[in-house]
Design a protein around this motif. Structure first.
Motif, PDB file in Angstrom:
ATOM      1  N   SER A 138       0.836  -1.200   0.000  1.00 11.87           N
ATOM      2  CA  SER A 138       0.000   0.000   0.000  1.00 11.87           C
ATOM      3  C   SER A 138       0.875   1.257   0.000  1.00 11.87           C
ATOM      4  O   SER A 138       0.596   2.224  -0.722  1.00 11.87           O
ATOM      5  N   GLU A 139       1.934   1.231   0.811  1.00 12.39           N
ATOM      6  CA  GLU A 139       2.848   2.376   0.858  1.00 12.39           C
ATOM      7  C   GLU A 139       3.562   2.563  -0.480  1.00 12.39           C
ATOM      8  O   GLU A 139       3.734   3.692  -0.942  1.00 12.39           O
ATOM      9  N   ARG A 140       3.952   1.470  -1.116  1.00 13.99           N
ATOM     10  CA  ARG A 140       4.612   1.576  -2.424  1.00 13.99           C
ATOM     11  C   ARG A 140       3.675   2.177  -3.465  1.00 13.99           C
ATOM     12  O   ARG A 140       4.087   2.979  -4.294  1.00 13.99           O
ATOM     13  N   LYS A 141       2.415   1.782  -3.410  1.00 17.78           N
ATOM     14  CA  LYS A 141       1.434   2.342  -4.351  1.00 17.78           C
ATOM     15  C   LYS A 141       1.274   3.843  -4.131  1.00 17.78           C
ATOM     16  O   LYS A 141       1.188   4.609  -5.098  1.00 17.78           O
ATOM     17  N   LEU A 142       1.237   4.279  -2.864  1.00 16.94           N
ATOM     18  CA  LEU A 142       1.150   5.711  -2.575  1.00 16.94           C
ATOM     19  C   LEU A 142       2.351   6.457  -3.140  1.00 16.94           C
ATOM     20  O   LEU A 142       2.210   7.515  -3.753  1.00 16.94           O
ATOM     21  N   ILE A 143       3.528   5.892  -2.917  1.00 11.95           N
ATOM     22  CA  ILE A 143       4.755   6.536  -3.394  1.00 11.95           C
ATOM     23  C   ILE A 143       4.752   6.598  -4.922  1.00 11.95           C
ATOM     24  O   ILE A 143       5.099   7.627  -5.514  1.00 11.95           O
ATOM     25  N   GLU A 144       4.330   5.522  -5.575  1.00 13.69           N
ATOM     26  CA  GLU A 144       4.270   5.523  -7.045  1.00 13.69           C
ATOM     27  C   GLU A 144       3.288   6.572  -7.560  1.00 13.69           C
ATOM     28  O   GLU A 144       3.577   7.277  -8.531  1.00 13.69           O
ATOM     29  N   ARG A 145       2.135   6.697  -6.913  1.00 15.18           N
ATOM     30  CA  ARG A 145       1.152   7.698  -7.332  1.00 15.18           C
ATOM     31  C   ARG A 145       1.690   9.107  -7.117  1.00 15.18           C
ATOM     32  O   ARG A 145       1.507   9.999  -7.952  1.00 15.18           O
ATOM     33  N   ALA A 146       2.367   9.326  -5.983  1.00 11.48           N
ATOM     34  CA  ALA A 146       2.941  10.649  -5.699  1.00 11.48           C
ATOM     35  C   ALA A 146       4.047  10.981  -6.704  1.00 11.48           C
ATOM     36  O   ALA A 146       4.135  12.126  -7.167  1.00 11.48           O
ATOM     37  N   LYS A 147       4.865   9.987  -7.040  1.00  9.57           N
ATOM     38  CA  LYS A 147       5.897  10.217  -8.073  1.00  9.57           C
ATOM     39  C   LYS A 147       5.233  10.600  -9.392  1.00  9.57           C
ATOM     40  O   LYS A 147       5.701  11.503 -10.082  1.00  9.57           O
ATOM     41  N   GLY A 148       4.139   9.938  -9.721  1.00  6.65           N
ATOM     42  CA  GLY A 148       3.417  10.251 -10.957  1.00  6.65           C
ATOM     43  C   GLY A 148       2.908  11.681 -10.971  1.00  6.65           C
ATOM     44  O   GLY A 148       2.991  12.374 -11.999  1.00  6.65           O
ATOM     45  N   VAL A 149       2.417  12.154  -9.839  1.00  8.95           N
ATOM     46  CA  VAL A 149       1.944  13.538  -9.745  1.00  8.95           C
ATOM     47  C   VAL A 149       3.113  14.496  -9.951  1.00  8.95           C
ATOM     48  O   VAL A 149       3.003  15.478 -10.694  1.00  8.95           O
ATOM     49  N   LEU A 150       4.237  14.224  -9.294  1.00 10.92           N
ATOM     50  CA  LEU A 150       5.414  15.084  -9.461  1.00 10.92           C
ATOM     51  C   LEU A 150       5.924  15.063 -10.899  1.00 10.92           C
ATOM     52  O   LEU A 150       6.305  16.101 -11.445  1.00 10.92           O
ATOM     53  N   ALA A 164      13.029  13.742  -4.914  1.00 15.68           N
ATOM     54  CA  ALA A 164      12.303  14.862  -4.309  1.00 15.68           C
ATOM     55  C   ALA A 164      11.441  14.379  -3.136  1.00 15.68           C
ATOM     56  O   ALA A 164      11.403  15.022  -2.076  1.00 15.68           O
ATOM     57  N   LEU A 165      10.768  13.257  -3.308  1.00 16.91           N
ATOM     58  CA  LEU A 165       9.969  12.692  -2.220  1.00 16.91           C
ATOM     59  C   LEU A 165      10.853  12.295  -1.045  1.00 16.91           C
ATOM     60  O   LEU A 165      10.515  12.550   0.118  1.00 16.91           O
ATOM     61  N   ARG A 166      11.957  11.689  -1.360  1.00 14.97           N
ATOM     62  CA  ARG A 166      12.878  11.240  -0.313  1.00 14.97           C
ATOM     63  C   ARG A 166      13.429  12.428   0.474  1.00 14.97           C
ATOM     64  O   ARG A 166      13.497  12.406   1.705  1.00 14.97           O
ATOM     65  N   LYS A 167      13.808  13.490  -0.249  1.00 13.47           N
ATOM     66  CA  LYS A 167      14.341  14.686   0.391  1.00 13.47           C
ATOM     67  C   LYS A 167      13.285  15.324   1.291  1.00 13.47           C
ATOM     68  O   LYS A 167      13.563  15.714   2.428  1.00 13.47           O
ATOM     69  N   LEU A 168      12.061  15.416   0.807  1.00 16.45           N
ATOM     70  CA  LEU A 168      10.963  15.985   1.581  1.00 16.45           C
ATOM     71  C   LEU A 168      10.691  15.158   2.845  1.00 16.45           C
ATOM     72  O   LEU A 168      10.457  15.710   3.921  1.00 16.45           O
ATOM     73  N   ALA A 169      10.756  13.843   2.695  1.00 18.55           N
ATOM     74  CA  ALA A 169      10.548  12.963   3.850  1.00 18.55           C
ATOM     75  C   ALA A 169      11.644  13.176   4.891  1.00 18.55           C
ATOM     76  O   ALA A 169      11.359  13.219   6.100  1.00 18.55           O
ATOM     77  N   MET A 170      12.863  13.323   4.452  1.00 18.09           N
ATOM     78  CA  MET A 170      13.972  13.541   5.384  1.00 18.09           C
ATOM     79  C   MET A 170      13.852  14.899   6.061  1.00 18.09           C
ATOM     80  O   MET A 170      14.071  15.025   7.266  1.00 18.09           O
ATOM     81  N   GLU A 171      13.471  15.930   5.307  1.00 15.80           N
ATOM     82  CA  GLU A 171      13.329  17.275   5.877  1.00 15.80           C
ATOM     83  C   GLU A 171      12.229  17.310   6.931  1.00 15.80           C
ATOM     84  O   GLU A 171      12.354  18.008   7.941  1.00 15.80           O
ATOM     85  N   LEU A 183       1.277  14.746  -0.195  1.00 15.39           N
ATOM     86  CA  LEU A 183       1.384  15.307  -1.543  1.00 15.39           C
ATOM     87  C   LEU A 183       0.126  14.978  -2.364  1.00 15.39           C
ATOM     88  O   LEU A 183      -0.413  15.849  -3.050  1.00 15.39           O
ATOM     89  N   LEU A 184      -0.350  13.755  -2.256  1.00 13.36           N
ATOM     90  CA  LEU A 184      -1.562  13.369  -2.994  1.00 13.36           C
ATOM     91  C   LEU A 184      -2.785  14.132  -2.491  1.00 13.36           C
ATOM     92  O   LEU A 184      -3.647  14.537  -3.277  1.00 13.36           O
ATOM     93  N   ASP A 185      -2.853  14.355  -1.177  1.00 14.54           N
ATOM     94  CA  ASP A 185      -3.960  15.109  -0.610  1.00 14.54           C
ATOM     95  C   ASP A 185      -3.937  16.556  -1.116  1.00 14.54           C
ATOM     96  O   ASP A 185      -4.980  17.124  -1.463  1.00 14.54           O
ATOM     97  N   MET A 186      -2.745  17.154  -1.139  1.00  5.91           N
ATOM     98  CA  MET A 186      -2.620  18.540  -1.643  1.00  5.91           C
ATOM     99  C   MET A 186      -2.908  18.604  -3.135  1.00  5.91           C
ATOM    100  O   MET A 186      -3.505  19.557  -3.607  1.00  5.91           O
ATOM    101  N   ALA A 187      -2.485  17.591  -3.857  1.00  8.87           N
ATOM    102  CA  ALA A 187      -2.679  17.581  -5.317  1.00  8.87           C
ATOM    103  C   ALA A 187      -4.163  17.608  -5.671  1.00  8.87           C
ATOM    104  O   ALA A 187      -4.554  18.185  -6.695  1.00  8.87           O
ATOM    105  N   LYS A 188      -5.014  17.014  -4.831  1.00 12.46           N
ATOM    106  CA  LYS A 188      -6.455  17.032  -5.088  1.00 12.46           C
ATOM    107  C   LYS A 188      -6.975  18.470  -5.156  1.00 12.46           C
ATOM    108  O   LYS A 188      -7.861  18.777  -5.949  1.00 12.46           O
ATOM    109  N   TYR A 189      -6.430  19.325  -4.316  1.00  9.41           N
ATOM    110  CA  TYR A 189      -6.915  20.699  -4.236  1.00  9.41           C
ATOM    111  C   TYR A 189      -6.205  21.631  -5.213  1.00  9.41           C
ATOM    112  O   TYR A 189      -6.791  22.616  -5.657  1.00  9.41           O
TER     113      TYR A 189
END
Length: 191
Positions: A138-150, A164-171, A183-189
């Motif tokens: 499930s987490e991999r699917k979320l990451i793949e969808r977020a990468k697709g949005v980016l 970019a996702l990895r850097k944001l997660a570390m920050e 990111l997916l939640d924000m992308a909806k809006y």
């Protein structure tokens, strides 16, 4: 020493079971005449093992066991006099660890309980492994969808989107899956 909840309609059989459990080195947590309101009884008594002696488990008993198994799983042993295949399958589906046909022999209690506990522990380990694998997928699917949005919104390639996702997660000191969900939640809006 395990605390065993005994469920049996017959007081005489229950007394034999209690004696057999004492000889096997286990403690009787309580003796009930039926499995009615089993979940509440389990919460109050907190046994390690549930042992049921019956001619054949009723549908209500199996339903109560299934509810209990979902909320508070425990090793369950049924000693029954009838053993048709459908009843056995329904019992196992309801969470019964061991189903013994031809009734109870008090001298066999210790090995039967040992097998039930080992079977239960193995089943719980498999359930935990499955839950972990499902979560990871499930987490991999979320990451793949977020990468697709980016990739779509920022014109990044897959490696750049992942970085970019990895850097944001570390920050943010958050797991990548949580950042991907944000990111997916924000992308909806925004998109």
């Amino acid at each position: 020493m395990l605390r065993v909840l005994v469920i049996d309609e017959s007081r005489a059989r229950a007394a034999e079971i209690c004696a057999g459990l004492a000889l096997a080195g286990h403690q009787v947590a309580a003796v009930l005449a039926s499995s009615a309101d089993l979940t509440a009884q389990i919460e109050a008594i907190r046994p390690d093992v549930i042992l049921i002696e019956t001619d054949a488990p009723s549908r209500d008993t199996l339903e109560n066991l299934a509810v209990m198994n979902a909320a508070m799983p425990r090793p369950v042993i049924i000693f029954a006099h009838e053993g048709d295949q459908d009843t056995i399958r329904a019992a196992v589906k309801a969470g019964v660890s061991t189903y013994v046909v031809d009734g109870l022999d008090p001298q066999r209690l210790k090995p039967v309980i040992d097998v039930a506990v080992a079977s239960f522990e193995e089943h719980q380990a498999v359930r935990a492994e499955l839950a972990a694998a499902t979560k990871k997928l499930s987490e991999r699917k979320l990451i793949e969808r977020a990468k697709g949005v980016l990739m779509k919104s920022r014109g990044m390639d897959e490696a750049e989107a992942y970085a970019a996702l990895r850097k944001l997660a570390m920050e943010r000191a958050k797991p990548m899956a949580a950042v991907a969900q944000d990111l997916l939640d924000m992308a909806k809006y925004l998109l």
